[in-house]
Each structure stands twice: as structure tokens, then as C-alpha cells.
Write a protein that holds these residues in place. Sequence first.
Motif, PDB file in Angstrom:
ATOM      1  N   TRP A  39     138.262  94.678  48.770  1.00 28.41           N
ATOM      2  CA  TRP A  39     137.898  94.145  50.182  1.00 28.41           C
ATOM      3  C   TRP A  39     136.662  93.247  49.660  1.00 28.41           C
ATOM      4  O   TRP A  39     136.625  92.237  50.030  1.00 28.41           O
ATOM      5  N   ALA A  40     135.888  93.693  48.514  1.00 28.59           N
ATOM      6  CA  ALA A  40     135.084  92.609  48.071  1.00 28.59           C
ATOM      7  C   ALA A  40     135.386  91.371  47.755  1.00 28.59           C
ATOM      8  O   ALA A  40     135.004  90.050  48.003  1.00 28.59           O
ATOM      9  N   ALA A  41     136.385  91.466  46.910  1.00 32.15           N
ATOM     10  CA  ALA A  41     137.213  90.093  46.400  1.00 32.15           C
ATOM     11  C   ALA A  41     137.847  89.408  47.656  1.00 32.15           C
ATOM     12  O   ALA A  41     137.819  88.128  47.507  1.00 32.15           O
ATOM     13  N   LEU A  42     138.573  90.001  48.619  1.00 31.54           N
ATOM     14  CA  LEU A  42     139.119  89.486  49.544  1.00 31.54           C
ATOM     15  C   LEU A  42     138.349  88.743  50.567  1.00 31.54           C
ATOM     16  O   LEU A  42     138.206  87.763  51.415  1.00 31.54           O
ATOM     17  N   SER A  43     137.048  89.561  50.980  1.00 31.96           N
ATOM     18  CA  SER A  43     136.141  88.906  51.916  1.00 31.96           C
ATOM     19  C   SER A  43     135.731  87.654  51.472  1.00 31.96           C
ATOM     20  O   SER A  43     135.571  86.581  52.066  1.00 31.96           O
ATOM     21  N   ALA A  44     135.353  87.621  50.041  1.00 33.58           N
ATOM     22  CA  ALA A  44     135.207  85.939  49.540  1.00 33.58           C
ATOM     23  C   ALA A  44     136.188  85.058  49.793  1.00 33.58           C
ATOM     24  O   ALA A  44     136.059  83.884  50.348  1.00 33.58           O
ATOM     25  N   ALA A  45     137.384  85.375  49.632  1.00 31.99           N
ATOM     26  CA  ALA A  45     138.614  84.349  49.660  1.00 31.99           C
ATOM     27  C   ALA A  45     138.998  84.346  51.239  1.00 31.99           C
ATOM     28  O   ALA A  45     139.209  82.816  51.260  1.00 31.99           O
ATOM     29  N   ILE A  46     138.897  85.090  51.989  1.00 34.53           N
ATOM     30  CA  ILE A  46     139.220  84.694  53.610  1.00 34.53           C
ATOM     31  C   ILE A  46     138.241  84.095  54.075  1.00 34.53           C
ATOM     32  O   ILE A  46     138.280  83.410  55.325  1.00 34.53           O
ATOM     33  N   ALA A  47     136.752  84.098  53.442  1.00 32.11           N
ATOM     34  CA  ALA A  47     135.626  83.473  53.986  1.00 32.11           C
ATOM     35  C   ALA A  47     135.651  82.054  53.591  1.00 32.11           C
ATOM     36  O   ALA A  47     134.607  81.166  53.962  1.00 32.11           O
ATOM     37  N   GLU A  48     136.525  81.500  52.643  1.00 31.86           N
ATOM     38  CA  GLU A  48     136.643  80.241  52.283  1.00 31.86           C
ATOM     39  C   GLU A  48     136.896  79.235  53.551  1.00 31.86           C
ATOM     40  O   GLU A  48     137.595  79.650  54.325  1.00 31.86           O
ATOM     41  N   PRO A  49     136.163  78.083  53.591  1.00 32.94           N
ATOM     42  CA  PRO A  49     136.369  77.160  54.767  1.00 32.94           C
ATOM     43  C   PRO A  49     137.665  76.880  55.045  1.00 32.94           C
ATOM     44  O   PRO A  49     137.992  76.804  56.479  1.00 32.94           O
ATOM     45  N   VAL A  50     138.678  76.819  54.145  1.00 33.58           N
ATOM     46  CA  VAL A  50     140.055  76.357  54.377  1.00 33.58           C
ATOM     47  C   VAL A  50     140.740  77.638  55.266  1.00 33.58           C
ATOM     48  O   VAL A  50     141.350  77.471  56.062  1.00 33.58           O
ATOM     49  N   MET A  51     140.403  78.795  54.814  1.00 36.51           N
ATOM     50  CA  MET A  51     141.039  79.783  55.539  1.00 36.51           C
ATOM     51  C   MET A  51     140.385  80.286  56.791  1.00 36.51           C
ATOM     52  O   MET A  51     141.319  80.482  57.887  1.00 36.51           O
ATOM     53  N   THR A  52     139.219  80.076  56.905  1.00 40.70           N
ATOM     54  CA  THR A  52     138.453  80.228  58.137  1.00 40.70           C
ATOM     55  C   THR A  52     139.068  79.153  59.360  1.00 40.70           C
ATOM     56  O   THR A  52     139.184  79.543  60.477  1.00 40.70           O
ATOM     57  N   GLU A  53     139.259  77.969  58.860  1.00 45.75           N
ATOM     58  CA  GLU A  53     139.546  76.787  59.751  1.00 45.75           C
ATOM     59  C   GLU A  53     141.142  77.215  60.165  1.00 45.75           C
ATOM     60  O   GLU A  53     141.205  76.911  61.430  1.00 45.75           O
ATOM     61  N   ARG A  54     141.890  77.710  59.239  1.00 47.98           N
ATOM     62  CA  ARG A  54     143.483  78.062  59.580  1.00 47.98           C
ATOM     63  C   ARG A  54     143.181  79.446  60.828  1.00 47.98           C
ATOM     64  O   ARG A  54     143.935  79.193  61.838  1.00 47.98           O
ATOM     65  N   VAL A  55     142.594  80.427  60.605  1.00 46.62           N
ATOM     66  CA  VAL A  55     142.286  81.241  61.563  1.00 46.62           C
ATOM     67  C   VAL A  55     141.893  81.007  62.628  1.00 46.62           C
ATOM     68  O   VAL A  55     142.414  81.309  63.876  1.00 46.62           O
ATOM     69  N   ALA A  56     140.736  79.889  62.792  1.00 47.00           N
ATOM     70  CA  ALA A  56     140.176  79.213  63.921  1.00 47.00           C
ATOM     71  C   ALA A  56     141.308  78.598  64.688  1.00 47.00           C
ATOM     72  O   ALA A  56     141.564  78.660  65.935  1.00 47.00           O
ATOM     73  N   ARG A  57     141.980  77.732  64.045  1.00 50.68           N
ATOM     74  CA  ARG A  57     143.086  76.844  64.681  1.00 50.68           C
ATOM     75  C   ARG A  57     144.256  77.683  65.207  1.00 50.68           C
ATOM     76  O   ARG A  57     144.676  77.587  66.472  1.00 50.68           O
ATOM     77  N   ALA A  58     144.846  78.764  64.671  1.00 50.17           N
ATOM     78  CA  ALA A  58     145.660  79.880  65.251  1.00 50.17           C
ATOM     79  C   ALA A  58     145.092  80.472  66.425  1.00 50.17           C
ATOM     80  O   ALA A  58     145.701  80.854  67.524  1.00 50.17           O
ATOM     81  N   GLY A  59     143.935  80.974  66.473  1.00 46.04           N
ATOM     82  CA  GLY A  59     143.179  81.643  67.494  1.00 46.04           C
ATOM     83  C   GLY A  59     142.976  80.645  68.590  1.00 46.04           C
ATOM     84  O   GLY A  59     143.258  80.895  69.727  1.00 46.04           O
ATOM     85  N   HIS A  60     142.677  79.389  68.308  1.00 47.01           N
ATOM     86  CA  HIS A  60     142.504  78.487  69.473  1.00 47.01           C
ATOM     87  C   HIS A  60     143.942  78.382  70.102  1.00 47.01           C
ATOM     88  O   HIS A  60     143.983  78.124  71.459  1.00 47.01           O
ATOM     89  N   ALA A  61     144.971  78.093  69.470  1.00 47.37           N
ATOM     90  CA  ALA A  61     146.323  78.090  70.200  1.00 47.37           C
ATOM     91  C   ALA A  61     146.639  79.204  70.908  1.00 47.37           C
ATOM     92  O   ALA A  61     147.165  79.148  71.859  1.00 47.37           O
ATOM     93  N   LEU A  62     146.126  80.488  70.582  1.00 44.33           N
ATOM     94  CA  LEU A  62     146.261  81.640  71.394  1.00 44.33           C
ATOM     95  C   LEU A  62     145.406  81.714  72.573  1.00 44.33           C
ATOM     96  O   LEU A  62     145.990  81.686  73.851  1.00 44.33           O
ATOM     97  N   VAL A  63     144.123  81.211  72.558  1.00 45.75           N
ATOM     98  CA  VAL A  63     143.336  81.507  73.755  1.00 45.75           C
ATOM     99  C   VAL A  63     143.625  80.306  74.853  1.00 45.75           C
ATOM    100  O   VAL A  63     143.598  80.531  75.896  1.00 45.75           O
TER     101      VAL A  63
END
Length: 219
Positions: A39-63
Amino acid sequence: MADQGITAGAGRPAFLDPASHDAVVESLSQRQADGIAAWAALSAAIAEPVMTERVARAGHALVSSLAAGGTLLVCGNGGSASIASHFAAELVGKCIHDRAPLPAINLAESPTVMTAIANDYGHDQTFARGVAAHGRPGDVLVAMSTSGRSRNVLEGLSQARAHGVTTVLMTGAAGEQMHDSADHLLAVPSQDTPRIQEVHLLWMHVWCEAIDVLGYGTS
């Protein structure tokens, strides 16, 4: 000679023997340590700006869909089906704040529907038929497949796009190349199914918390 996992003559698993207590605790502690390290390794990877932007865009489409009166369709197999149930429950109910209920359907919820479709049309069509029945332009389908190759999930995504439904595919590293399968691809950089599903659950909770905090569904 007794099986290695069975206490000789007792017919009981060895881990039920009090003498094995220390070994069981050591094994569980090691598994927990391994999971935390992963989880420590994954936390760093999913906190990368590219990934957080993708998650935010998908979430924006949902809301945005929910705010416009759309419905969330969600699907997955096995453990992913349980996350799908959890997701739908958080929207029809609530996550952290009281609000009006929001429309969400887990396409894997009914074993009667699933087995009827599988029997009559084949397992590959179990989610596609649900999408055709419930999906409307402006809705969102969130599909989960840790491998990115579950045929019924991919067929569901294809049917969704044909019906004007926005698509989100949550997958693992093996599904990272499935960009053509969905409007939003969120691939956890891991081959470990439990860790992949845990990240999917995290993203689901992030979206649900944001929906509640932002007041979507408030009367």
C-alpha cells in the motif's frame, strides 16, 4: 501419514491446535506487513498528478450526470461485484452526509437476472443486457475488472457507448492498454488482485464523499 495442514488423528486444521498459535500469529503479522508495504508503494503511485487528474475527471463525469438527473450503472465480477453493491448502496443511501437518494443500479445484484441472461444469451451478455435495459444517454457506467479482460464487462462497456452512456473502467496494470474500451480508464499499477480492489474501493469512496459534501442529490 497425516496431511500437513491437519493435526494427526484429530481431523482438525492445524491452526486450531493451540500449539500452532505462534506460527499463525507470525503468518498473519507477515501478511499484514506485506500488505502495508504494498500500500505504501501504491499510495505514492496513485498520488501522482496524472493519476489524480484521471480520477477527478471520471468523478466529475459521474457527479455531472447525477446532477443532471442521470443514473449510475455499475458492474463487476466476484469481489468487484461486491464493490458494485457497495457503490450503489452509498448513492441510494448515503456515504457521510444525509441527502436525497440518488439513482444507482448494480447490474450484478440479482442472481436471477444474471443467470437468466447467462442461460439464454451467454455469460458474455450478462451486463450488456442490463445496460441496454437501464442505460440512457447521459448516464454513467462504472465497470470494474482487475484484469481488464472480463468479456462480460467489456461487452457491457461496448453496449454503454452505443447507448450514449459515459463509461469508466477501473482495472489493474494488466488492463492498462484498454484505452479504447472506455471514456475514462483508471488502471491501478499492480498485478495483485486484493490491492487493486482496495484501490477501487478507495476511489469509489472518494467520489461518494465528494457527492455528499458538494450536496448532489440535496432536495
